[in-house]
Design a protein around this motif. Structure first.
Motif, PDB file in Angstrom:
ATOM      1  N   ASP A  56      -3.869   1.205  -8.454  1.00 20.72           N
ATOM      2  CA  ASP A  56      -3.421   0.418  -7.302  1.00 20.72           C
ATOM      3  C   ASP A  56      -3.761   1.190  -6.035  1.00 20.72           C
ATOM      4  OD1 ASP A  56      -2.215  -1.377  -5.580  1.00 20.72           O
ATOM      5  OD2 ASP A  56      -0.185  -1.020  -6.284  1.00 20.72           O
ATOM      6  N   SER A  57      -2.856   1.991  -5.546  1.00 20.03           N
ATOM      7  CA  SER A  57      -3.117   2.772  -4.336  1.00 20.03           C
ATOM      8  C   SER A  57      -3.873   4.064  -4.649  1.00 20.03           C
ATOM      9  CB  SER A  57      -1.802   3.116  -3.636  1.00 20.03           C
ATOM     10  OG  SER A  57      -1.058   4.027  -4.431  1.00 20.03           O
ATOM     11  N   GLY A  58      -3.851   4.474  -5.906  1.00 22.61           N
ATOM     12  CA  GLY A  58      -4.455   5.742  -6.313  1.00 22.61           C
ATOM     13  C   GLY A  58      -3.481   6.898  -6.285  1.00 22.61           C
ATOM     14  N   ALA A  59      -2.243   6.649  -5.875  1.00 20.56           N
ATOM     15  CA  ALA A  59      -1.263   7.727  -5.737  1.00 20.56           C
ATOM     16  C   ALA A  59      -0.977   8.415  -7.067  1.00 20.56           C
ATOM     17  CB  ALA A  59       0.035   7.187  -5.132  1.00 20.56           C
ATOM     18  N   SER A  60      -0.763   7.653  -8.131  1.00 17.63           N
ATOM     19  CA  SER A  60      -0.416   8.283  -9.406  1.00 17.63           C
ATOM     20  C   SER A  60      -1.609   9.018 -10.003  1.00 17.63           C
ATOM     21  CB  SER A  60       0.155   7.261 -10.391  1.00 17.63           C
ATOM     22  OG  SER A  60      -0.776   6.246 -10.654  1.00 17.63           O
ATOM     23  N   VAL A  61      -2.815   8.459  -9.879  1.00 18.47           N
ATOM     24  CA  VAL A  61      -4.004   9.141 -10.395  1.00 18.47           C
ATOM     25  C   VAL A  61      -4.240  10.438  -9.625  1.00 18.47           C
ATOM     26  CG1 VAL A  61      -6.519   8.979 -10.567  1.00 18.47           C
ATOM     27  CG2 VAL A  61      -5.100   7.094 -11.370  1.00 18.47           C
ATOM     28  N   ALA A 101       2.476   6.410   1.229  1.00 18.34           N
ATOM     29  CA  ALA A 101       3.326   7.547   1.599  1.00 18.34           C
ATOM     30  C   ALA A 101       4.598   7.574   0.752  1.00 18.34           C
ATOM     31  CB  ALA A 101       3.669   7.485   3.082  1.00 18.34           C
ATOM     32  N   GLU A 102       5.202   6.410   0.515  1.00 16.91           N
ATOM     33  CA  GLU A 102       6.399   6.352  -0.330  1.00 16.91           C
ATOM     34  C   GLU A 102       6.064   6.795  -1.754  1.00 16.91           C
ATOM     35  OE1 GLU A 102       9.073   2.654   1.366  1.00 16.91           O
ATOM     36  OE2 GLU A 102       7.230   2.166   0.285  1.00 16.91           O
ATOM     37  N   LYS A 103       4.933   6.339  -2.255  1.00 12.16           N
ATOM     38  CA  LYS A 103       4.532   6.697  -3.611  1.00 12.16           C
ATOM     39  C   LYS A 103       4.236   8.189  -3.719  1.00 12.16           C
ATOM     40  CE  LYS A 103       2.812   2.101  -4.610  1.00 12.16           C
ATOM     41  NZ  LYS A 103       1.686   1.254  -4.975  1.00 12.16           N
ATOM     42  N   ASP A 104       3.537   8.739  -2.722  1.00  8.59           N
ATOM     43  CA  ASP A 104       3.241  10.173  -2.737  1.00  8.59           C
ATOM     44  C   ASP A 104       4.522  10.998  -2.738  1.00  8.59           C
ATOM     45  OD1 ASP A 104       0.480   9.829  -2.813  1.00  8.59           O
ATOM     46  OD2 ASP A 104       0.235  10.004  -0.643  1.00  8.59           O
ATOM     47  N   ALA A 105       5.511  10.574  -1.938  1.00  5.96           N
ATOM     48  CA  ALA A 105       6.775  11.316  -1.853  1.00  5.96           C
ATOM     49  C   ALA A 105       7.508  11.310  -3.197  1.00  5.96           C
ATOM     50  CB  ALA A 105       7.664  10.720  -0.760  1.00  5.96           C
ATOM     51  N   VAL A 106       7.520  10.164  -3.873  1.00  2.00           N
ATOM     52  CA  VAL A 106       8.200  10.058  -5.160  1.00  2.00           C
ATOM     53  C   VAL A 106       7.466  10.870  -6.228  1.00  2.00           C
ATOM     54  CG1 VAL A 106       8.653   8.445  -7.054  1.00  2.00           C
ATOM     55  CG2 VAL A 106       9.368   7.881  -4.740  1.00  2.00           C
ATOM     56  N   LEU A 107       6.155  10.891  -6.153  1.00  2.00           N
ATOM     57  CA  LEU A 107       5.370  11.577  -7.179  1.00  2.00           C
ATOM     58  C   LEU A 107       5.423  13.098  -7.080  1.00  2.00           C
ATOM     59  CD1 LEU A 107       2.350   9.167  -7.274  1.00  2.00           C
ATOM     60  CD2 LEU A 107       3.833   9.736  -9.204  1.00  2.00           C
ATOM     61  N   THR A 108       5.827  13.614  -5.928  1.00  5.58           N
ATOM     62  CA  THR A 108       5.950  15.054  -5.782  1.00  5.58           C
ATOM     63  C   THR A 108       6.973  15.562  -6.795  1.00  5.58           C
ATOM     64  OG1 THR A 108       5.448  14.890  -3.441  1.00  5.58           O
ATOM     65  CG2 THR A 108       6.519  16.918  -4.169  1.00  5.58           C
ATOM     66  N   LYS A 151      12.486  12.743 -16.153  1.00  6.64           N
ATOM     67  CA  LYS A 151      13.471  11.677 -16.361  1.00  6.64           C
ATOM     68  C   LYS A 151      14.060  11.272 -15.020  1.00  6.64           C
ATOM     69  CE  LYS A 151      14.606  12.937 -21.030  1.00  6.64           C
ATOM     70  NZ  LYS A 151      15.582  13.366 -21.988  1.00  6.64           N
ATOM     71  N   GLY A 152      14.302   9.977 -14.876  1.00  9.69           N
ATOM     72  CA  GLY A 152      14.908   9.467 -13.651  1.00  9.69           C
ATOM     73  C   GLY A 152      13.931   9.255 -12.519  1.00  9.69           C
ATOM     74  N   ALA A 153      12.631   9.377 -12.785  1.00 11.22           N
ATOM     75  CA  ALA A 153      11.627   9.170 -11.736  1.00 11.22           C
ATOM     76  C   ALA A 153      11.617   7.709 -11.318  1.00 11.22           C
ATOM     77  CB  ALA A 153      10.248   9.588 -12.244  1.00 11.22           C
ATOM     78  N   ALA A 154      11.496   7.469 -10.027  1.00  7.89           N
ATOM     79  CA  ALA A 154      11.464   6.104  -9.504  1.00  7.89           C
ATOM     80  C   ALA A 154      10.196   5.399  -9.968  1.00  7.89           C
ATOM     81  CB  ALA A 154      11.518   6.126  -7.974  1.00  7.89           C
ATOM     82  N   LEU A 155      10.275   4.083 -10.072  1.00  4.16           N
ATOM     83  CA  LEU A 155       9.117   3.288 -10.467  1.00  4.16           C
ATOM     84  C   LEU A 155       8.242   3.012  -9.251  1.00  4.16           C
ATOM     85  CD1 LEU A 155      10.805   0.723 -12.858  1.00  4.16           C
ATOM     86  CD2 LEU A 155       9.492   2.765 -13.456  1.00  4.16           C
ATOM     87  N   LEU A 156       6.967   3.302  -9.375  1.00  6.07           N
ATOM     88  CA  LEU A 156       6.045   3.109  -8.254  1.00  6.07           C
ATOM     89  C   LEU A 156       5.900   1.647  -7.870  1.00  6.07           C
ATOM     90  CD1 LEU A 156       3.193   5.666  -8.921  1.00  6.07           C
ATOM     91  CD2 LEU A 156       5.252   5.922  -7.557  1.00  6.07           C
ATOM     92  N   LYS A 157       6.040   0.740  -8.842  1.00 11.31           N
ATOM     93  CA  LYS A 157       5.859  -0.678  -8.529  1.00 11.31           C
ATOM     94  C   LYS A 157       6.917  -1.187  -7.556  1.00 11.31           C
ATOM     95  CE  LYS A 157       8.415  -2.745 -12.326  1.00 11.31           C
ATOM     96  NZ  LYS A 157       8.351  -3.705 -13.411  1.00 11.31           N
ATOM     97  N   ASP A 158       8.029  -0.465  -7.423  1.00 13.41           N
ATOM     98  CA  ASP A 158       9.081  -0.854  -6.492  1.00 13.41           C
ATOM     99  C   ASP A 158       8.825  -0.339  -5.075  1.00 13.41           C
ATOM    100  OD1 ASP A 158      10.371  -2.068  -8.619  1.00 13.41           O
ATOM    101  OD2 ASP A 158      11.587  -0.294  -9.060  1.00 13.41           O
TER     102      ASP A 158
END
Length: 192
Positions: A163-168, A131-138, A119-126
């Motif tokens: 998109d970038s492949g970060a979430s996959v 690198a930003e996406k990887d940091a949020v996904l940790t 809960k409260g995870a940032a949205l990747l589309k923003d």
């Protein structure tokens, strides 16, 4: 359904996307509230996904599942389990989960929600950079250990947009931390 397959690269054994999401998007003026409006031309797969996700048009679930079955699955080795990507938004019907269940029914494979998002995870589309996406996904993805019994399962991870492949990649990392998961294959409906 018309498709234009793309092979995907990432921390998985093999993966494909059915088609590009949008062909183009042009400004179409401003609405009464002063917000810019866009005219977007999507591929057939992209439009079906858009209608399912944002217009709750459930009639697109089966055609999208059939497209994955007929165009992507023949390119993948056998697998025993389908895992839908964890959703970012709470919806009455989760589009990726609905497609995963339809696909599971078509091919006779179990579907397990092994991934959820904190809960409260940032949205990747923003976010703009990988690198930003990887940091949020940790530590954002939570692994749900739902498999009982012995053995390992080769798995199909299903997502809506690559998109970038970060979430996959983050999902594959989380799944690889589970001793019940063997090889991981990826199918996405669209790419950006």
């Amino acid at each position: 359904m018309q498709v234009n397959l793309k092979m995907l690269q990432g921390r998985f054994e093999r993966g494909y996307a059915l088609d590009k999401h949008s062909l183009y998007s042009l400004p179409a003026g401003y609405n009464a509230a002063g917000h810019i409006q866009w005219h977007t031309q999507r591929t057939e797969v992209g439009e079906a996904l858009y209608q399912l996700k944002y217009r709750q048009q459930q009639r697109y679930v089966l055609p999208l599942a059939l497209a994955v079955q007929s165009h992507i699955l023949p390119l993948l080795p056998a697998f025993g389990l389908i895992v839908p990507m964890a959703s970012s938004h709470v919806r009455g019907v989760q589009p990726v989960a609905a497609i995963a269940h339809a696909l599971g029914h078509l091919v006779g494979k179990p579907v397990l929600a092994l991934l959820s998002k904190a809960k409260g995870a940032a949205l990747l589309k923003d976010l703009r950079t990988r690198a930003e996406k990887d940091a949020v996904l940790t530590d954002t993805l939570i692994l749900n250990r739902l498999i009982h019994g012995e053995g390992r399962w080769d798995t199909l991870l299903l997502d809506d947009l690559y998109d970038s492949g970060a979430s996959v990649d983050a999902a594959c990392d989380a799944l690889r931390g589970y001793e019940k998961i063997g090889d991981i294959f990826v199918a996405t409906l669209t790419w950006r």
